[in-house]
Design a protein around this motif. Structure first.
Motif, PDB file in Angstrom:
ATOM      1  N   ARG A 193      37.340  54.137  58.514  1.00  0.00           N
ATOM      2  CA  ARG A 193      37.643  55.123  57.481  1.00  0.00           C
ATOM      3  C   ARG A 193      38.115  54.427  56.199  1.00  0.00           C
ATOM      4  O   ARG A 193      37.809  54.844  55.095  1.00  0.00           O
ATOM      5  N   ALA A 194      38.872  53.358  56.365  1.00  0.00           N
ATOM      6  CA  ALA A 194      39.370  52.620  55.203  1.00  0.00           C
ATOM      7  C   ALA A 194      38.207  52.051  54.391  1.00  0.00           C
ATOM      8  O   ALA A 194      38.197  52.123  53.162  1.00  0.00           O
ATOM      9  N   ARG A 195      37.227  51.516  55.086  1.00  0.00           N
ATOM     10  CA  ARG A 195      36.061  50.980  54.367  1.00  0.00           C
ATOM     11  C   ARG A 195      35.314  52.105  53.653  1.00  0.00           C
ATOM     12  O   ARG A 195      34.833  51.933  52.533  1.00  0.00           O
ATOM     13  N   ALA A 196      35.252  53.256  54.288  1.00  0.00           N
ATOM     14  CA  ALA A 196      34.570  54.397  53.670  1.00  0.00           C
ATOM     15  C   ALA A 196      35.321  54.851  52.422  1.00  0.00           C
ATOM     16  O   ALA A 196      34.718  55.217  51.406  1.00  0.00           O
ATOM     17  N   VAL A 197      36.652  54.814  52.474  1.00  0.00           N
ATOM     18  CA  VAL A 197      37.469  55.197  51.321  1.00  0.00           C
ATOM     19  C   VAL A 197      37.198  54.234  50.164  1.00  0.00           C
ATOM     20  O   VAL A 197      37.076  54.646  49.010  1.00  0.00           O
ATOM     21  N   GLN A 198      37.069  52.947  50.468  1.00  0.00           N
ATOM     22  CA  GLN A 198      36.777  51.970  49.416  1.00  0.00           C
ATOM     23  C   GLN A 198      35.421  52.252  48.772  1.00  0.00           C
ATOM     24  O   GLN A 198      35.286  52.221  47.549  1.00  0.00           O
ATOM     25  N   GLU A 199      34.432  52.541  49.600  1.00  0.00           N
ATOM     26  CA  GLU A 199      33.097  52.835  49.083  1.00  0.00           C
ATOM     27  C   GLU A 199      33.127  54.047  48.159  1.00  0.00           C
ATOM     28  O   GLU A 199      32.426  54.103  47.160  1.00  0.00           O
ATOM     29  N   GLU A 200      33.976  55.007  48.526  1.00  0.00           N
ATOM     30  CA  GLU A 200      34.054  56.234  47.738  1.00  0.00           C
ATOM     31  C   GLU A 200      34.822  56.038  46.438  1.00  0.00           C
ATOM     32  O   GLU A 200      34.413  56.487  45.381  1.00  0.00           O
ATOM     33  N   LEU A 201      35.952  55.349  46.513  1.00  0.00           N
ATOM     34  CA  LEU A 201      36.800  55.181  45.334  1.00  0.00           C
ATOM     35  C   LEU A 201      36.263  54.191  44.317  1.00  0.00           C
ATOM     36  O   LEU A 201      36.642  54.225  43.146  1.00  0.00           O
ATOM     37  N   ARG A 202      35.391  53.306  44.751  1.00  0.00           N
ATOM     38  CA  ARG A 202      34.957  52.271  43.815  1.00  0.00           C
ATOM     39  C   ARG A 202      34.182  52.821  42.622  1.00  0.00           C
ATOM     40  O   ARG A 202      34.120  52.187  41.568  1.00  0.00           O
ATOM     41  N   SER A 203      33.639  54.012  42.767  1.00  0.00           N
ATOM     42  CA  SER A 203      32.911  54.614  41.637  1.00  0.00           C
ATOM     43  C   SER A 203      33.887  55.039  40.534  1.00  0.00           C
ATOM     44  O   SER A 203      33.479  55.316  39.416  1.00  0.00           O
ATOM     45  N   ARG A 204      35.176  55.078  40.865  1.00  0.00           N
ATOM     46  CA  ARG A 204      36.163  55.508  39.861  1.00  0.00           C
ATOM     47  C   ARG A 204      36.738  54.339  39.060  1.00  0.00           C
ATOM     48  O   ARG A 204      37.567  54.532  38.178  1.00  0.00           O
ATOM     49  N   VAL A 205      36.311  53.134  39.396  1.00  0.00           N
ATOM     50  CA  VAL A 205      36.775  51.973  38.625  1.00  0.00           C
ATOM     51  C   VAL A 205      36.131  52.030  37.245  1.00  0.00           C
ATOM     52  O   VAL A 205      34.926  52.229  37.128  1.00  0.00           O
ATOM     53  N   VAL A 206      36.954  51.880  36.207  1.00  0.00           N
ATOM     54  CA  VAL A 206      36.444  51.900  34.837  1.00  0.00           C
ATOM     55  C   VAL A 206      36.291  50.465  34.339  1.00  0.00           C
ATOM     56  O   VAL A 206      37.253  49.702  34.320  1.00  0.00           O
ATOM     57  N   LEU A 207      35.049  50.114  33.973  1.00  0.00           N
ATOM     58  CA  LEU A 207      34.764  48.759  33.493  1.00  0.00           C
ATOM     59  C   LEU A 207      34.403  48.786  32.009  1.00  0.00           C
ATOM     60  O   LEU A 207      34.042  49.828  31.471  1.00  0.00           O
ATOM     61  N   GLY A 208      34.515  47.630  31.374  1.00  0.00           N
ATOM     62  CA  GLY A 208      34.089  47.530  29.986  1.00  0.00           C
ATOM     63  C   GLY A 208      35.110  47.950  28.949  1.00  0.00           C
ATOM     64  O   GLY A 208      34.888  47.787  27.754  1.00  0.00           O
ATOM     65  N   GLU A 209      36.231  48.505  29.400  1.00  0.00           N
ATOM     66  CA  GLU A 209      37.272  48.848  28.448  1.00  0.00           C
ATOM     67  C   GLU A 209      37.963  47.555  28.037  1.00  0.00           C
ATOM     68  O   GLU A 209      38.163  46.675  28.882  1.00  0.00           O
ATOM     69  N   GLN A 210      38.342  47.454  26.792  1.00  0.00           N
ATOM     70  CA  GLN A 210      38.980  46.208  26.344  1.00  0.00           C
ATOM     71  C   GLN A 210      40.345  46.024  26.995  1.00  0.00           C
ATOM     72  O   GLN A 210      40.738  44.926  27.342  1.00  0.00           O
ATOM     73  N   GLY A 211      41.081  47.124  27.154  1.00  0.00           N
ATOM     74  CA  GLY A 211      42.406  47.014  27.764  1.00  0.00           C
ATOM     75  C   GLY A 211      43.423  46.524  26.762  1.00  0.00           C
ATOM     76  O   GLY A 211      43.097  46.233  25.610  1.00  0.00           O
ATOM     77  N   PRO A 212      44.682  46.437  27.188  1.00  0.00           N
ATOM     78  CA  PRO A 212      45.751  46.013  26.282  1.00  0.00           C
ATOM     79  C   PRO A 212      45.526  44.579  25.801  1.00  0.00           C
ATOM     80  O   PRO A 212      45.004  43.749  26.532  1.00  0.00           O
ATOM     81  N   ALA A 213      45.931  44.313  24.547  1.00  0.00           N
ATOM     82  CA  ALA A 213      45.782  42.967  23.992  1.00  0.00           C
ATOM     83  C   ALA A 213      46.798  42.030  24.637  1.00  0.00           C
ATOM     84  O   ALA A 213      47.977  42.368  24.723  1.00  0.00           O
ATOM     85  N   PRO A 214      46.349  40.875  25.095  1.00  0.00           N
ATOM     86  CA  PRO A 214      47.255  39.901  25.721  1.00  0.00           C
ATOM     87  C   PRO A 214      48.400  39.554  24.770  1.00  0.00           C
ATOM     88  O   PRO A 214      48.204  39.411  23.568  1.00  0.00           O
ATOM     89  N   GLY A 215      49.594  39.457  25.325  1.00  0.00           N
ATOM     90  CA  GLY A 215      50.738  39.087  24.499  1.00  0.00           C
ATOM     91  C   GLY A 215      51.416  40.243  23.790  1.00  0.00           C
ATOM     92  O   GLY A 215      52.353  40.046  23.025  1.00  0.00           O
ATOM     93  N   THR A 216      50.930  41.478  24.033  1.00  0.00           N
ATOM     94  CA  THR A 216      51.557  42.650  23.398  1.00  0.00           C
ATOM     95  C   THR A 216      51.971  43.664  24.459  1.00  0.00           C
ATOM     96  O   THR A 216      51.397  43.707  25.543  1.00  0.00           O
ATOM     97  N   GLY A 217      52.957  44.475  24.117  1.00  0.00           N
ATOM     98  CA  GLY A 217      53.388  45.529  25.035  1.00  0.00           C
ATOM     99  C   GLY A 217      54.045  44.985  26.289  1.00  0.00           C
ATOM    100  O   GLY A 217      54.718  43.952  26.259  1.00  0.00           O
ATOM    101  N   THR A 218      53.803  45.671  27.403  1.00  0.00           N
ATOM    102  CA  THR A 218      54.414  45.259  28.667  1.00  0.00           C
ATOM    103  C   THR A 218      53.352  44.883  29.694  1.00  0.00           C
ATOM    104  O   THR A 218      52.206  45.303  29.616  1.00  0.00           O
TER     105      THR A 218
END
Length: 232
Positions: A17-42
Motif C-alpha cells: 500500500r505504501a508503494r501505491a501511495v507513492q505512485e499516487e502522490l508523485r503526480s502532485r510534485v511540482v517541478l520547474g518552479e524556481q523556489g526561494p533564492a538561496p541565501g534569503t529568507g528562512t
DNA sequence: GCGACAG
DNA sequence: ATCTTGTCGC
C-alpha cells in the motif's frame, strides 16, 4: 513528552500500500518552479533519530536565517515509529514525526532541507518529495550515500558536481561541499530546481560536509530522544 | 533465488 | 539509524 502522531489521510499499513501511495502522490510534485533564492529568507532542517529497543522516534525541525545561518526557531516531537525501515519507503517511517515537529513552529519554514532523497528514488518520490507535497513547502533532499544510483567522481574542488543517474536519467547531483571530501547527494523534493537545490546546499555548507540545517536538526533530535528515553 | 539497499 | 576506541589534524 511522548505523543501519538496523527497519521495523514490514507496512511498505509503495508509495504504494498505504501508503494501505491507513492505512485499516487508523485503526480502532485511540482517541478520547474524556481523556489526561494538561496541565501534569503528562512531554511528549515528536519531530521529523525531512533531508539529501536524502546520503539521511540524523535523528530526535529530547526529554522535558520538563510543569510546568517543563525537559528531562528526549533521544535521537536517524540512518539512511536509506526513503520519499519524499508529501503524506498523511508518516508513512511519519518513523515508523521516530522510533520508533528513542523506544526510546533511559529516561523515560516521557508525551504525544507531533508536528510535523504527527493526525486532520486526508485519511484521518484523520496522523503523530500513526500514532505514537500504534504506541507506544500519547497523541499530538497540531501543524502550522504548514492543509494542505488551511480555518478562519476566530481573534481576535488568545493562546488564541483556530477550527475547522479538512474540509467540515462539524471535524478540528482553528487555535490562536493568540502574540498577533497566525499560529496553529498542532492535531489529536488518539491517546488524547486536541481540547480537551485545545489546552490542552497553550497550556501548551507560554509565549513562542514553536511548542511548546517541538517547538522542542527540531527543534534536536536538526538537530544530530544535522550530526554524522552531518560524519562520513559 | 541472491545481494544491495536513503535513514 | 545505531553500536563504539583511538587517532589524525586544524
Amino acid at each position: 513528552m511522548i505523543t501519538s502522531f496523527p497519521l495523514p489521510a490514507g496512511w498505509p499499513a503495508t509495504e504494498a500500500r505504501a508503494r501505491a501511495v507513492q505512485e499516487e502522490l508523485r503526480s502532485r510534485v511540482v517541478l520547474g518552479e524556481q523556489g526561494p533564492a538561496p541565501g534569503t529568507g528562512t531554511v528549515t532542517g528536519v531530521d529523525v533519530a531512533y531508539d529501536d529497543a524502546r520503539d521511540l522516534v524523535a523528530a526535529a525541525a530547526v529554522v535558520l536565517d538563510a543569510a546568517s545561518l543563525e537559528v531562528r526557531e526549533e521544535a521537536t516531537a517524540v512518539g512511536r515509529a509506526g513503520f519499519p525501515y524499508v529501503p524506498g519507503l523511508l518516508a513512511f517511517r519519518e513523515v508523521p514525526a516530522v510533520l508533528a515537529a513542523l506544526r510546533g513552529l511559529a516561523t515560516d519554514p521557508g525551504l525544507l532541507v531533508c536528510d535523504g532523497y527527493g526525486l532520486a528514488h526508485p519511484r521518484r518520490f523520496g522523503l523530500a518529495c513526500h514532505l514537500g507535497v504534504l506541507t506544500g513547502l519547497p523541499a530538497i533532499g540531501v543524502a550522504k550515500n548514492p543509494f542505488t544510483f551511480t555518478y562519476p567522481e566530481p573534481s576535488g574542488a568545493r562546488g564541483s558536481a556530477a550527475p547522479l543517474t538512474d540509467g540515462a536519467e539524471e535524478v540528482g547531483r553528487a555535490l562536493r561541499t568540502r574540498a577533497g571530501v566525499k560529496p553529498v547527494f542532492v535531489s529536488v523534493g518539491h517546488r524547486t530546481t536541481l540547480e537551485s537545490a545545489c546552490a542552497h546546499v553550497l550556501a548551507l555548507t560554509p565549513r562542514y560536509r553536511l548542511p548546517e540545517s541538517t547538522r542542527r536538526a540531527d543534534a536536536l533530535c538526538r537530544r530530544a530522544l535522550e530526554e524522552a528515553s531518560g524519562s520513559a
